[in-house]
Design a protein around this motif. Structure first.
Motif, mmCIF file in Angstrom:
data_model
loop_
_atom_site.group_PDB
_atom_site.id
_atom_site.type_symbol
_atom_site.label_atom_id
_atom_site.label_comp_id
_atom_site.label_asym_id
_atom_site.label_seq_id
_atom_site.Cartn_x
_atom_site.Cartn_y
_atom_site.Cartn_z
ATOM 1 N N HIS A 298 0.872 -1.285 -0.011
ATOM 2 C CA HIS A 298 0.072 -0.245 0.008
ATOM 3 C C HIS A 298 0.939 1.487 -0.118
ATOM 4 O O HIS A 298 0.698 2.118 -0.932
ATOM 5 C CB HIS A 298 -1.030 -0.012 1.364
ATOM 6 N N THR A 300 4.071 1.625 -0.855
ATOM 7 C CA THR A 300 4.662 1.729 -2.046
ATOM 8 C C THR A 300 3.885 2.139 -3.448
ATOM 9 O O THR A 300 4.244 3.138 -4.000
ATOM 10 C CB THR A 300 5.324 0.418 -2.658
ATOM 11 N N CYS A 301 2.703 1.428 -3.453
ATOM 12 C CA CYS A 301 1.645 2.031 -4.451
ATOM 13 C C CYS A 301 1.088 3.466 -4.171
ATOM 14 O O CYS A 301 0.899 4.362 -5.232
ATOM 15 C CB CYS A 301 0.616 1.005 -4.687
ATOM 16 N N LYS A 302 0.806 3.863 -2.974
ATOM 17 C CA LYS A 302 0.556 5.013 -2.462
ATOM 18 C C LYS A 302 1.514 6.253 -3.211
ATOM 19 O O LYS A 302 1.424 7.212 -3.708
ATOM 20 C CB LYS A 302 0.236 5.109 -1.240
ATOM 21 N N ARG A 304 3.481 6.339 -5.577
ATOM 22 C CA ARG A 304 3.337 6.462 -7.025
ATOM 23 C C ARG A 304 2.058 7.179 -7.444
ATOM 24 O O ARG A 304 2.294 7.997 -8.426
ATOM 25 C CB ARG A 304 3.245 4.973 -7.918
ATOM 26 N N GLU A 496 -2.360 -2.407 -8.637
ATOM 27 C CA GLU A 496 -1.178 -1.426 -8.058
ATOM 28 C C GLU A 496 -2.122 -0.382 -7.552
ATOM 29 O O GLU A 496 -1.956 0.391 -6.602
ATOM 30 C CB GLU A 496 -0.200 -1.258 -8.948
ATOM 31 N N ARG A 499 -4.483 -0.797 -4.498
ATOM 32 C CA ARG A 499 -3.467 -1.056 -3.375
ATOM 33 C C ARG A 499 -3.038 0.351 -3.046
ATOM 34 O O ARG A 499 -2.797 0.407 -1.687
ATOM 35 C CB ARG A 499 -2.389 -1.881 -3.539
ATOM 36 N N GLY A 500 -2.762 1.284 -3.947
ATOM 37 C CA GLY A 500 -2.488 2.658 -3.321
ATOM 38 C C GLY A 500 -3.399 3.629 -2.752
ATOM 39 O O GLY A 500 -2.886 4.586 -2.204
#
Length: 704
Positions: A298, A300-302, A304, A496, A499-500
């Motif tokens: 979460h 990592t994708c947030k 981005r 992805e 998840r973010g």
């Protein structure tokens, strides 16, 4: 022989075990027939694709899928091979000698099930004859101009032909089970029954044809379920022949199933038959070895998504990204059916609340709903280019500063900032600052819409005034295209992106199941759904306090539109008030609910449907045990006895957090201990009424 439930399902995170003797699958052949086998059109493709693995584990080499042949799909998804089953091979050869092209292979998905594919074009010369035979069997005529219905009839005739060739080779066993999905597979079922082919048939409707048309027209659907003139409504929409095929399939099937309780109510009125079994849709759940792994994903994708937001809002990035929440809605562009109309109205009210209470929380909302566009919005592309240019500039200056600072420290000197930053560096910095200035507001859409003046989402945004002003605490971004990792704007796959995000919002009015909130759940992302969606009804049945587990259910069945919108606004505002620690706790709980959506649990509902079909088709061979459940009841998760307190009741009384609360965010709690406490509190099976206490059972009180 007595017929009992077959697959041994081990306990899934506390769900009670379900173990019985095995069904004699070696004496049976199972076929699933659907237009979307190897042919992605909608949600049925996901159902069949994800369910294949658990079905294959049970049936092995005796499980086959039947669908239409499309060359471009077969080249990329199917490994062509010879059938290992001699009877299947002989049936295919018989059809080929009559001029029909039939293909066999393995579908390259998880489990690699066998597929039988019929080339519709190669058999089109039989269309007129088959139309006549279908009329004789069902009194349903198909107009020549409806190409899809004609293709469906050819597909159905080939399917019935195949089953006739196959069953003629068997005397006593193996017995055949054929499971048909949706009206496109219906003609095959109708012809099998009219020709008395010894096949146990199941028909599943994932959404009634007429129901989808009526809701798309913004008709007060659930209030008037028992008042519609079905034939008249279908005729006015020029789908009467399709409706007749669907209804005939439902009544011809030995067993009729739907994907949710709300769809079962709809089918009872639209198709005039009560569902024998409700077969909810599931997913293949892959658990992480450690609880914190999906939390790391979460984060990592947030990060981005935050990079995209930095570029999209350049020049207006006066809000703290660490205090910014990402909400989203995704799916087909059905403005009312998917609840986008209510979501936008709730966002307007949320924006007002956050501004009035002077909240430092900002909400960025993404609408991922494909629509007709020309190309990317130039301003949006420019924003990402500016962001990248600033990133490159910052790294260039960082390298220069770092070298000068390093040299000064080696000489034992305190760095002189006037020497570290020279005039050229200051010029570069000033140019970078000036490049972030923009004349207009950040765009509300990432693409150029073909008809933006009449687009429902953009028209509503204009009406409520959410233009991404600096003073707005709710920012809106319409992304009218499916997400892709190759996109120059937001290079992320859908999984992805989900998840973010912090919250998925799906306040649907018409949603027979609802894969989008289910996908959020298995990824540990809280979501908003409604009691008019199959997923919402399923969660109400299986979870005592869905909101404590991050499943917020809006009441669109027994409340007026304004009351439902206020309830949605309260959910969104309450979520904005949660601390970071509370959101982490809630995501952990949400992820634990994924076991309820695992095909290892939901697959038993399909098993029961097959058992029922066999007992009705071959009563002299198969007898359904009297103690077998007449309906598939669930297990109820209680409200979590949590420490720390549940986010659903521990929200702030004001939008401003206290110093004590900020300190608490650093406290640790034992995730495994809380999960074990939840599992130990699983209750026994129960029966839950779909209507609140004190209310007369009806199909709705308000259209909203």
């Amino acid at each position: 022989m007595p017929l009992v439930r077959s697959l041994s399902v081990t306990s899934l995170n506390g769900l009670p075990q379900w173990e019985d003797e095995d069904l004699p699958v070696e004496d049976l052949l199972l076929f699933e027939v659907a237009w979307e086998v190897t042919n992605k059109v909608g949600g049925i493709y996901t159902v069949i694709q994800t369910k294949a693995k658990i079905t294959l584990d049970e049936w092995g080499e005796n499980y086959f899928l039947i669908g239409p042949y499309f060359e471009h799909n077969v080249k990329t998804q199917v490994e062509v091979c010879e059938p290992p089953n001699g009877a299947v091979k002989k049936a295919m050869e018989s059809m080929r000698t009559s001029g029909c092209q039939v293909y066999f292979g393995r579908w390259l998905i998880e489990g690699s099930p066998y597929v039988v594919l019929f080339d519709i074009g190669s058999a089109a010369w039989n269309l007129d004859r088959w139309k006549g035979e279908f009329w004789d069997a069902s009194q349903i005529g198909i107009p020549y101009h409806d190409r899809e219905a004609n293709d469906v009839l050819i597909f159905g005739s080939l399917t019935a032909w195949f089953f006739k060739e196959l069953s003629d080779q068997f005397e006593d066993k193996p017995n055949i089970i054929a499971h048909f999905h949706e009206w496109q597979a219906g003609p095959g079922l109708i012809l099998c029954r009219s020709r008395k082919i010894p096949v146990a048939t199941i028909f599943t409707t994932h959404a009634t044809l007429l129901g989808r048309y009526l809701c798309a027209a913004s008709i007060d659907f659930y209030n008037h379920l028992d008042q519609f003139d079905i034939d008249k409504e279908a005729g006015e929409r020029q789908i009467y022949h399709r409706y007749c095929m669907e209804r005939a399939s439902v009544h011809c099937a030995h067993v009729f199933t739907t994907v949710s309780q709300i769809t079962a109510i709809e089918a009872e009125h639209m198709l005039k038959r009560t569902a024998d079994v409700v077969t909810p849709n599931g997913l293949n759940i892959k658990k992480f070895s450690a609880m914190h792994e999906f939390q790391n994903l979460h984060a990592t994708c947030k990060a981005r998504i935050q990079e995209f937001v930095r570029g999209h809002f350049y020049g207006h990035l006066d809000f703290n990204l660490e205090r910014t929440l990402f909400f989203f809605i995704a799916g087909r562009y059905e403005f009312s059916n998917k609840g986008a109309d209510m979501f936008l109205e709730a966002l307007s009210r949320l924006n007002f609340l956050l501004r009035v209470h002077r909240s430092d929380v900002t909400v960025v909302v993404f609408f991922i709903m494909p629509a007709n566009t020309n190309n990317f919005n130039v301003e949006t592309l420019k924003g990402q280019a500016v962001r990248k240019q600033l990133w490159d500039t910052a790294h260039l200056l960082k390298e220069k500063f770092g070298k000068k600072l390093y040299d000064a420290l080696l000489r034992g000197e305190i760095p002189d900032m006037s020497k570290i930053i020279d005039r050229d560096d200051l010029t570069i910095i000033k140019r970078a600052i000036y490049s972030t200035q923009r004349q207009g507001l950040p765009p509300v859409t990432t693409h150029n819409m073909i008809d933006d003046s009449t687009d429902p989402i953009l028209s509503t945004i204009r009406r409520i005034g959410l233009f991404n002003n600096r003073t707005d605490r709710v920012k809106v971004i319409l992304h009218p295209e499916f997400l892709s990792s190759t996109s120059p704007l937001l290079p992320m796959d859908y999984e992805e992106f989900v998840r973010g995000c912090h919250l998925g919002v799906f306040p649907s009015y018409y949603e027979p199941w609802g894969y989008t909130p289910a996908e959020c759940t298995v990824m540990g992302i809280p979501s908003v759904t409604t009691n008019l969606s199959g997923f919402g009804c399923f969660m109400q049945e299986h979870v005592a306090d869905p909101a404590a587990y991050g499943i917020y259910i809006v009441d669109r069945r027994f409340r007026s539109p304004d009351e439902s919108c206020n309830q949605l606004t309260q959910f969104l505002y309450g979520f904005c008030q949660q601390s970071r620690r509370q959101r982490i706790v809630q995501r952990n709980r949400t992820e634990r609910l994924s076991d309820l959506l695992d095909w290892r649990y939901l697959g038993r509902f399909y098993m029961h449907a097959r058992h029922l079909a066999l007992s009705r088709t071959f009563p002299e061979k198969f007898v359904l045990e009297p103690n077998a459940p007449p309906k598939t009841e669930g297990f109820r998760y209680p409200r979590p006895p949590s420490v720390p307190p549940s986010p659903s009741v521990s929200q702030h009384n004001s939008p401003h957090q206290s110093d004590e609360e900020l300190d608490e965010e650093d406290e640790r709690y034992d995730e495994d201990e809380e999960a074990e406490r939840d599992r130990q509190n699983i209750k026994a099976p129960f029966s839950l009424s779909a209507v609140p206490d004190g209310k007369k059972k009806q199909h709705g009180e308000y259209r909203n």
